[in-house]
Design a protein around this motif. Structure first.
Motif, PDB file in Angstrom:
ATOM      1  N   VAL A  91       0.838  -1.209   0.000  1.00 35.76           N
ATOM      2  CA  VAL A  91       0.000   0.000   0.000  1.00 35.76           C
ATOM      3  C   VAL A  91       0.869   1.255   0.000  1.00 35.76           C
ATOM      4  N   PHE A  92       1.908   1.268   0.850  1.00 41.38           N
ATOM      5  CA  PHE A  92       2.706   2.485   0.955  1.00 41.38           C
ATOM      6  C   PHE A  92       3.564   2.728  -0.269  1.00 41.38           C
ATOM      7  N   ARG A  93       3.822   1.658  -1.050  1.00 42.18           N
ATOM      8  CA  ARG A  93       4.530   1.834  -2.317  1.00 42.18           C
ATOM      9  C   ARG A  93       3.722   2.727  -3.260  1.00 42.18           C
ATOM     10  N   CYS A  94       2.385   2.652  -3.152  1.00 45.29           N
ATOM     11  CA  CYS A  94       1.504   3.401  -4.058  1.00 45.29           C
ATOM     12  C   CYS A  94       1.373   4.866  -3.668  1.00 45.29           C
ATOM     13  N   VAL A  95       1.601   5.193  -2.402  1.00 42.57           N
ATOM     14  CA  VAL A  95       1.358   6.561  -1.950  1.00 42.57           C
ATOM     15  C   VAL A  95       2.293   7.522  -2.690  1.00 42.57           C
ATOM     16  N   PRO A  96       1.749   8.549  -3.354  1.00 45.20           N
ATOM     17  CA  PRO A  96       2.605   9.503  -4.057  1.00 45.20           C
ATOM     18  C   PRO A  96       3.518  10.220  -3.066  1.00 45.20           C
ATOM     19  N   TYR A  97       4.761  10.504  -3.500  1.00 48.52           N
ATOM     20  CA  TYR A  97       5.723  11.162  -2.611  1.00 48.52           C
ATOM     21  C   TYR A  97       5.149  12.432  -1.992  1.00 48.52           C
ATOM     22  N   ILE A  98       4.482  13.218  -2.823  1.00 45.98           N
ATOM     23  CA  ILE A  98       4.030  14.528  -2.334  1.00 45.98           C
ATOM     24  C   ILE A  98       3.089  14.360  -1.139  1.00 45.98           C
ATOM     25  N   SER A  99       2.339  13.247  -1.100  1.00 46.00           N
ATOM     26  CA  SER A  99       1.353  13.068  -0.038  1.00 46.00           C
ATOM     27  C   SER A  99       1.990  12.842   1.324  1.00 46.00           C
ATOM     28  N   TRP A 100       3.235  12.372   1.361  1.00 47.63           N
ATOM     29  CA  TRP A 100       3.858  12.272   2.695  1.00 47.63           C
ATOM     30  C   TRP A 100       5.021  13.229   2.878  1.00 47.63           C
ATOM     31  N   VAL A 101       5.636  13.707   1.787  1.00 50.90           N
ATOM     32  CA  VAL A 101       6.748  14.647   1.960  1.00 50.90           C
ATOM     33  C   VAL A 101       6.224  16.043   2.277  1.00 50.90           C
ATOM     34  N   LEU A 102       5.061  16.360   1.757  1.00 51.65           N
ATOM     35  CA  LEU A 102       4.500  17.686   2.053  1.00 51.65           C
ATOM     36  C   LEU A 102       4.236  17.864   3.549  1.00 51.65           C
ATOM     37  N   PRO A 103       3.480  16.947   4.188  1.00 49.89           N
ATOM     38  CA  PRO A 103       3.345  17.105   5.646  1.00 49.89           C
ATOM     39  C   PRO A 103       4.661  16.856   6.399  1.00 49.89           C
ATOM     40  N   LEU A 104       5.572  16.077   5.785  1.00 53.37           N
ATOM     41  CA  LEU A 104       6.862  15.844   6.447  1.00 53.37           C
ATOM     42  C   LEU A 104       7.598  17.163   6.661  1.00 53.37           C
ATOM     43  N   TYR A 105       7.262  18.150   5.843  1.00 55.21           N
ATOM     44  CA  TYR A 105       7.836  19.481   5.994  1.00 55.21           C
ATOM     45  C   TYR A 105       7.565  20.021   7.394  1.00 55.21           C
ATOM     46  N   PHE A 106       6.313  19.941   7.858  1.00 58.13           N
ATOM     47  CA  PHE A 106       6.130  20.456   9.238  1.00 58.13           C
ATOM     48  C   PHE A 106       6.475  19.444  10.308  1.00 58.13           C
ATOM     49  N   VAL A 107       6.498  18.175   9.982  1.00 58.95           N
ATOM     50  CA  VAL A 107       6.985  17.192  10.967  1.00 58.95           C
ATOM     51  C   VAL A 107       8.463  17.447  11.251  1.00 58.95           C
ATOM     52  N   THR A 108       9.277  17.590  10.192  1.00 55.03           N
ATOM     53  CA  THR A 108      10.712  17.825  10.429  1.00 55.03           C
ATOM     54  C   THR A 108      10.935  19.160  11.117  1.00 55.03           C
ATOM     55  N   GLN A 109      10.075  20.138  10.845  1.00 55.94           N
ATOM     56  CA  GLN A 109      10.252  21.412  11.539  1.00 55.94           C
ATOM     57  C   GLN A 109       9.979  21.284  13.023  1.00 55.94           C
ATOM     58  N   SER A 110       8.927  20.517  13.366  1.00 59.97           N
ATOM     59  CA  SER A 110       8.628  20.429  14.798  1.00 59.97           C
ATOM     60  C   SER A 110       9.625  19.515  15.512  1.00 59.97           C
ATOM     61  N   TRP A 111      10.290  18.600  14.785  1.00 61.09           N
ATOM     62  CA  TRP A 111      11.324  17.769  15.418  1.00 61.09           C
ATOM     63  C   TRP A 111      12.702  18.438  15.350  1.00 61.09           C
ATOM     64  N   GLY A 112      12.773  19.620  14.775  1.00 59.83           N
ATOM     65  CA  GLY A 112      14.053  20.313  14.640  1.00 59.83           C
ATOM     66  C   GLY A 112      14.970  19.692  13.610  1.00 59.83           C
ATOM     67  N   LEU A 113      14.390  18.950  12.658  1.00 59.76           N
ATOM     68  CA  LEU A 113      15.216  18.279  11.652  1.00 59.76           C
ATOM     69  C   LEU A 113      15.181  18.995  10.311  1.00 59.76           C
ATOM     70  N   TYR A 114      14.378  20.069  10.220  1.00 63.44           N
ATOM     71  CA  TYR A 114      14.273  20.756   8.933  1.00 63.44           C
ATOM     72  C   TYR A 114      15.618  21.349   8.533  1.00 63.44           C
ATOM     73  N   ASP A 115      15.990  21.161   7.264  1.00 66.06           N
ATOM     74  CA  ASP A 115      17.224  21.721   6.727  1.00 66.06           C
ATOM     75  C   ASP A 115      18.474  21.187   7.440  1.00 66.06           C
ATOM     76  N   THR A 116      18.447  19.886   7.818  1.00 67.47           N
ATOM     77  CA  THR A 116      19.642  19.256   8.389  1.00 67.47           C
ATOM     78  C   THR A 116      19.932  17.985   7.602  1.00 67.47           C
ATOM     79  N   TYR A 117      21.143  17.443   7.790  1.00 60.55           N
ATOM     80  CA  TYR A 117      21.496  16.192   7.119  1.00 60.55           C
ATOM     81  C   TYR A 117      20.544  15.075   7.506  1.00 60.55           C
ATOM     82  N   THR A 118      20.346  14.925   8.835  1.00 61.06           N
ATOM     83  CA  THR A 118      19.483  13.852   9.320  1.00 61.06           C
ATOM     84  C   THR A 118      18.095  13.957   8.734  1.00 61.06           C
TER      85      THR A 118
END
Lengths: 278, 290
Positions: A120-147
């Protein structure tokens, strides 16, 4: 059965005509496939003013490459891309080889559930999880870092590679692992010392693919990084808009970005072709 | 708590499952949550507004009459084009001839090219002032075209770039499939003097069916989310006429700074492709069987 002729292409032509036609067709196809890359290389070798008439003129220069390499941001982007691709390949294989092994060697509800999940997750378009990942990484302090860029790059291959690895392990007879366990190997020993070495051609194929995919990936870096972690694809896409008229520099950067991928692919071609045949 | 075998099984998938959970499942849940809220990047009030974003997306004429048709048209034509070209090249490489190895290496070149780089190359080749295509056209007395600022020529070029990029995938996987086919039926056909076309139609194609189905399904799902080449070639333009679904979500979230609406679009796209994935698998399988 060596005497049997294969059915011939255009059987009414005389052999000479057939051969010429075939050679011409093959040459044309190769040209069509290689042309964009050849044209890019040619453009990168032209001096600043010659870039607007690439098709005529005979001056060639490496000045564009020198100019690109003196740009700190581009050099940093190359290093970042190489580092992230390499790390992502190593970790991604560590994770997916074992997951693929589990899918291949065990049946039962856990295995079926895991297979359904990755399917199922193979089918999910990248944009559908990378877009919200933008604020997930921001709230975890990972935005704009290597990790913050590396981990999604590892996660993205889990589904597809686990699936491929399952196929590879399915093609390997498990009786050697049973024999090893009877001789006193633990399950982990049988997996690491028996199964993994026999799957090495397939693992090499996946390593080549994973490195290329990560090196070429654009959307993740576009969304998950700002200025601190420039990677080569994003820097190049910015080029198109910022320096739209300096095609010689753009071409030089693109050629340099192609080079590592070419080397890896040329070196790994036989592994990929052999690995995907299992 | 668990038996020795269960512990082994769980440990094997634990790292993968953890990464999948943290970097795909959690973001999707958070994205779904955001899609129900008033969440502008410049003013994140995050108040619950129900299905407003979803209604806005599916009643948006740009989404309904441009983005969705573009995405489906692109998906069908790109997969069909790459399948036909890839199959032809696989059949070519499957017969021995001199220089076969070299030809194979050249044909695999697009595999190594990043979509962004491919798009930059094509943009340069089709540049309206200095691109080689217009230079050649004008040299033979035709008129050069502003390729990338007309809707259908731009769409055609995006399609061509995608087919160029992905044909080697089909070639590689179909060639592997061809080489693993049993030899006897082909030898029998050759003894009977069967024509090339009939061998292809009644032997090669049916026996390759499983590989073709898998290739088509994987590629169709990937084609649905195409982003890089469209973004670099046209940015969705001219106007918004070449926008695909991924671009639509991106533009709303990061250019219009409306994360809620972008997330809603992303979720709708995800649901659409899930349905397509299931339907496609059944349909292709049935057509291939007939």
């Amino acid at each position: 059965m060596a005497m049997v002729n294969r059915p011939q292409f255009l059987p009414w032509l005389p052999p000479i005509g057939r051969k010429t036609l075939f050679a011409l067709a093959v040459a044309f196809i190769c040209f069509a496939f290689a042309f964009p890359v050849l044209w890019l290389i040619l453009t990168s070798l032209r001096p600043e003013s010659g870039v607007y008439y690439v098709h005529r003129g005979t001056e060639f220069t490496l000045a564009s490459f020198a100019e690109v390499l003196s740009d700190e941001r581009i050099v940093a982007a190359f290093l970042n891309s190489a580092l992230i691709s390499t790390l992502a390949t190593v970790f991604s294989l560590l994770v997916t080889v074992s997951s693929g092994y589990m899918l291949s060697r065990f049946t039962g509800p856990a295995s079926r559930l895991w297979f359904g999940t990755i399917y199922v997750f193979r089918c999910v378009p990248y944009i559908s999880w990378v877009l919200p990942l933008y604020f997930v990484t921001q709230s975890w302090g990972l935005y704009d870092t290597y990790t913050g860029l590396l981990l999604p790059h590892i996660a993205v291959h889990i589904c597809f590679f686990s699936w491929l690895m399952k196929g590879f392990f399915d093609g390997i007879d498990p009786s050697m692992e049973y024999a090893a366990m009877i001789d006193g190997c633990t399950r982990w020993g049988a997996f690491i010392r028996v199964a993994v070495p026999s799957a090495l051609p397939a693992i090499s194929a996946l390593a080549v693919l994973c490195w290329l995919f990560t090196w070429n990936e654009f959307l993740f870096a576009l969304i998950l990084t700002g200025n601190r972690v420039p990677v080569i694809t994003v820097v190049m896409a910015q080029f198109v808009t910022e320096m739209g008229l300096r095609w010689n520099l753009m071409a030089a950067t693109a050629v340099m970005a192609l080079l590592p991928a070419f080397l890896i692919a040329l070196f790994g071609q036989k592994y990929v072709i052999r690995g995907l045949r299992i | 708590m668990f038996g020795e075998q269960q512990r082994f099984v769980l440990l094997l998938i634990a790292p993968a499952a953890l990464l999948l959970l943290l970097f795909q499942v959690v973001p999707i849940v958070i994205g779904a949550n955001a899609s129900f809220r008033d969440w502008a990047l410049y003013n994140p009030k995050k108040t619950w507004i129900g299905f407003d974003h979803y209604v806005a997306v599916i009643t948006d004429p740009a989404f309904l009459y441009v983005v969705l048709p573009n995405t489906f048209l692109f998906m069908v034509l790109s997969v069909a084009g790459a399948l036909v070209a890839g199959l032809a090249l696989a059949l070519l490489l499957n017969r021995p001839f001199r220089g076969q190895k070299l030809v194979q290496t050249i044909l695999l070149v697009p595999l190594m090219v990043a979509p962004v780089i491919a798009a930059i190359m094509i943009r340069w080749i089709f540049n309206d002032q200095f691109g080689i295509v217009n230079v050649v056209l004008e040299a033979i007395g035709l008129e050069g075209q502003p390729w990338l600022v007309q809707r259908w020529s731009a769409f055609g070029i995006i399609l061509l770039t995608d087919i160029w990029l992905w044909t080697p995938w089909f070639t590689l996987l179909l060639l592997a499939g061809l080489q693993s086919l049993p030899k006897e039926p082909f030898e029998a056909a050759a003894i009977d003097g069967t024509t090339t076309w009939r061998v292809f139609r009644y032997l090669t194609l049916p026996m390759l069916r499983p590989v073709i189905v898998v290739c088509v399904v994987i590629r169709a799902i990937d084609a649905f989310r195409t982003f890089d080449i469209v973004w670099t070639l046209t940015g969705g333009g001219p106007g918004r006429s070449t926008e695909l679904f991924s671009l639509y979500a991106y533009v709303h979230a990061f250019l219009n700074l409306d994360l809620g609406r972008g997330s809603a679009a992303a979720i709708i796209g995800g649901l659409v492709i899930l349905v397509i994935g299931v339907v496609l698998y059944r349909l292709v399988d049935r057509i291939a069987k007939a």
